[in-house]
Design a protein around this motif. Structure first.
Motif, PDB file in Angstrom:
ATOM      1  N   ASP A   1       8.084  -7.052 -88.298  1.00  0.00           N
ATOM      2  CA  ASP A   1       8.809  -7.222 -87.034  1.00  0.00           C
ATOM      3  C   ASP A   1       8.170  -6.476 -85.862  1.00  0.00           C
ATOM      4  O   ASP A   1       8.790  -6.332 -84.813  1.00  0.00           O
ATOM      5  N   LYS A   2       6.943  -6.002 -86.038  1.00  0.00           N
ATOM      6  CA  LYS A   2       6.226  -5.340 -84.951  1.00  0.00           C
ATOM      7  C   LYS A   2       5.013  -6.180 -84.570  1.00  0.00           C
ATOM      8  O   LYS A   2       4.216  -6.557 -85.440  1.00  0.00           O
ATOM      9  N   MET A   3       4.874  -6.492 -83.290  1.00  0.00           N
ATOM     10  CA  MET A   3       3.731  -7.259 -82.833  1.00  0.00           C
ATOM     11  C   MET A   3       2.528  -6.327 -82.722  1.00  0.00           C
ATOM     12  O   MET A   3       2.493  -5.419 -81.890  1.00  0.00           O
ATOM     13  N   LEU A   4       1.539  -6.556 -83.575  1.00  0.00           N
ATOM     14  CA  LEU A   4       0.351  -5.705 -83.578  1.00  0.00           C
ATOM     15  C   LEU A   4      -0.655  -6.143 -82.521  1.00  0.00           C
ATOM     16  O   LEU A   4      -1.288  -5.308 -81.872  1.00  0.00           O
ATOM     17  N   MET A   5      -0.812  -7.468 -82.370  1.00  0.00           N
ATOM     18  CA  MET A   5      -1.769  -7.992 -81.394  1.00  0.00           C
ATOM     19  C   MET A   5      -1.191  -9.250 -80.757  1.00  0.00           C
ATOM     20  O   MET A   5      -0.624 -10.095 -81.442  1.00  0.00           O
TER      21      MET A   5
ATOM     22  N   TYR B   1      14.364 -13.722 -90.391  1.00  0.00           N
ATOM     23  CA  TYR B   1      14.138 -12.367 -90.857  1.00  0.00           C
ATOM     24  C   TYR B   1      12.921 -11.770 -90.148  1.00  0.00           C
ATOM     25  O   TYR B   1      12.496 -12.274 -89.126  1.00  0.00           O
ATOM     26  N   LYS B   2      12.360 -10.717 -90.682  1.00  0.00           N
ATOM     27  CA  LYS B   2      11.267 -10.009 -90.022  1.00  0.00           C
ATOM     28  C   LYS B   2      10.134 -10.966 -89.668  1.00  0.00           C
ATOM     29  O   LYS B   2       9.728 -11.788 -90.476  1.00  0.00           O
ATOM     30  N   CYS B   3       9.643 -10.847 -88.439  1.00  0.00           N
ATOM     31  CA  CYS B   3       8.553 -11.684 -87.915  1.00  0.00           C
ATOM     32  C   CYS B   3       8.913 -13.175 -87.897  1.00  0.00           C
ATOM     33  O   CYS B   3       8.036 -14.028 -87.860  1.00  0.00           O
ATOM     34  N   GLY B   4      10.214 -13.472 -87.971  1.00  0.00           N
ATOM     35  CA  GLY B   4      10.644 -14.866 -87.915  1.00  0.00           C
ATOM     36  C   GLY B   4      10.557 -15.607 -89.222  1.00  0.00           C
ATOM     37  O   GLY B   4      10.700 -16.841 -89.246  1.00  0.00           O
ATOM     38  N   LEU B   5      10.363 -14.901 -90.331  1.00  0.00           N
ATOM     39  CA  LEU B   5      10.291 -15.561 -91.635  1.00  0.00           C
ATOM     40  C   LEU B   5      11.641 -16.188 -91.983  1.00  0.00           C
ATOM     41  O   LEU B   5      12.686 -15.653 -91.634  1.00  0.00           O
TER      42      LEU B   5
END
Length: 230
Positions: free
Chosen positions: A90-94, A57-61
């Motif tokens: 799901d958005k890479m901030l850094m 899921y989102k961010c690989g959860l």
């Protein structure tokens, strides 16, 4: 000699009939396509049904977050070689790929209601000016989420005010953070209790995974959206 012609016809008919029977057996009959002939060329190993991949899921959860929660995953830097990552919804901030991480503390400020990124910056805690960090976290508005991931050295330039501010954001470990420790933390302006989202590993030559550095830390979870954000 007169039977030669009819005999050839009979042989031809028999040959065609046998060919049709063999082809029908191999192809499995009308409408079956090619499963039987494919089966002849398929090894038992390859015919075993592959196990379905676990859905991410989102961010690989491994599972979705409840409604009104923000999915996140973050990884601290590994030694002074691999930079940290901070993912939210799901958005890479850094990350190193985004070219916005650096030695020290990598901090992303997020609107706790909308989940939108406000600002992301890296602060050198070995040779940088701690006042730049203080100017960044002093004026935070109520409800702002603060994501922190260490890289190399997060603490040499820390002073009492810096540790106090992180503690007020919900950190339990900011007061004892030291040279080359690994640290990941999610806090918020205005929290009343300590954050459940924090991990810390001390730099120790007896337990370090890398020469001179402890292991990298990974943390993921679901953060409730804030009711107030500036």
């Amino acid at each position: 000699m007169r039977l030669a012609g009819p005999l050839r016809i009979v042989v031809l008919v028999v040959a065609v009939g046998l060919t049709w029977i063999i082809v029908s057996i191999l192809l499995g009959g009308p409408g079956d396509g090619f499963p039987r002939i494919q089966h002849l060329f398929t090894s038992p190993e390859s015919s075993v049904t592959a196990e379905p991949r676990a859905r991410k899921y989102k961010c690989g959860l491994p599972q979705p977050c409840p409604e009104e929660h923000l999915a996140f995953r973050m990884v601290s830097g590994a030694a002074n070689v691999i930079g940290p990552k901070i993912c939210l919804e799901d958005k890479m901030l850094m990350s190193s790929v985004k070219d916005n991480v650096g030695r020290g503390l990598n901090i992303a400020l997020v609107n706790g209601v909308s989940g939108e990124l406000i600002e992301a910056r890296a602060f050198d805690m070995w040779a940088g000016d701690v006042n730049n960090l203080l100017k960044f976290i002093r004026p935070l508005h109520e409800g702002t989420l603060v994501f922190v991931a260490s890289y190399d050295d997060p603490a040499t330039k820390m002073n009492e005010e810096t540790r106090k501010l992180f503690s007020e954001l919900g950190s339990r470990n900011a007061k004892e953070l030291a040279f080359r420790d690994s640290w990941v933390f999610v806090g918020a302006k205005g929290v009343q209790n300590k954050s459940p989202f924090e991990q810390h590993v001390k730099n120790s030559k007896h337990t370090n995974k890398y020469e001179g550095w402890p292991e990298a830390l990974e943390m993921e979870g679901c953060i409730p959206r804030r009711s107030v954000a500036g």
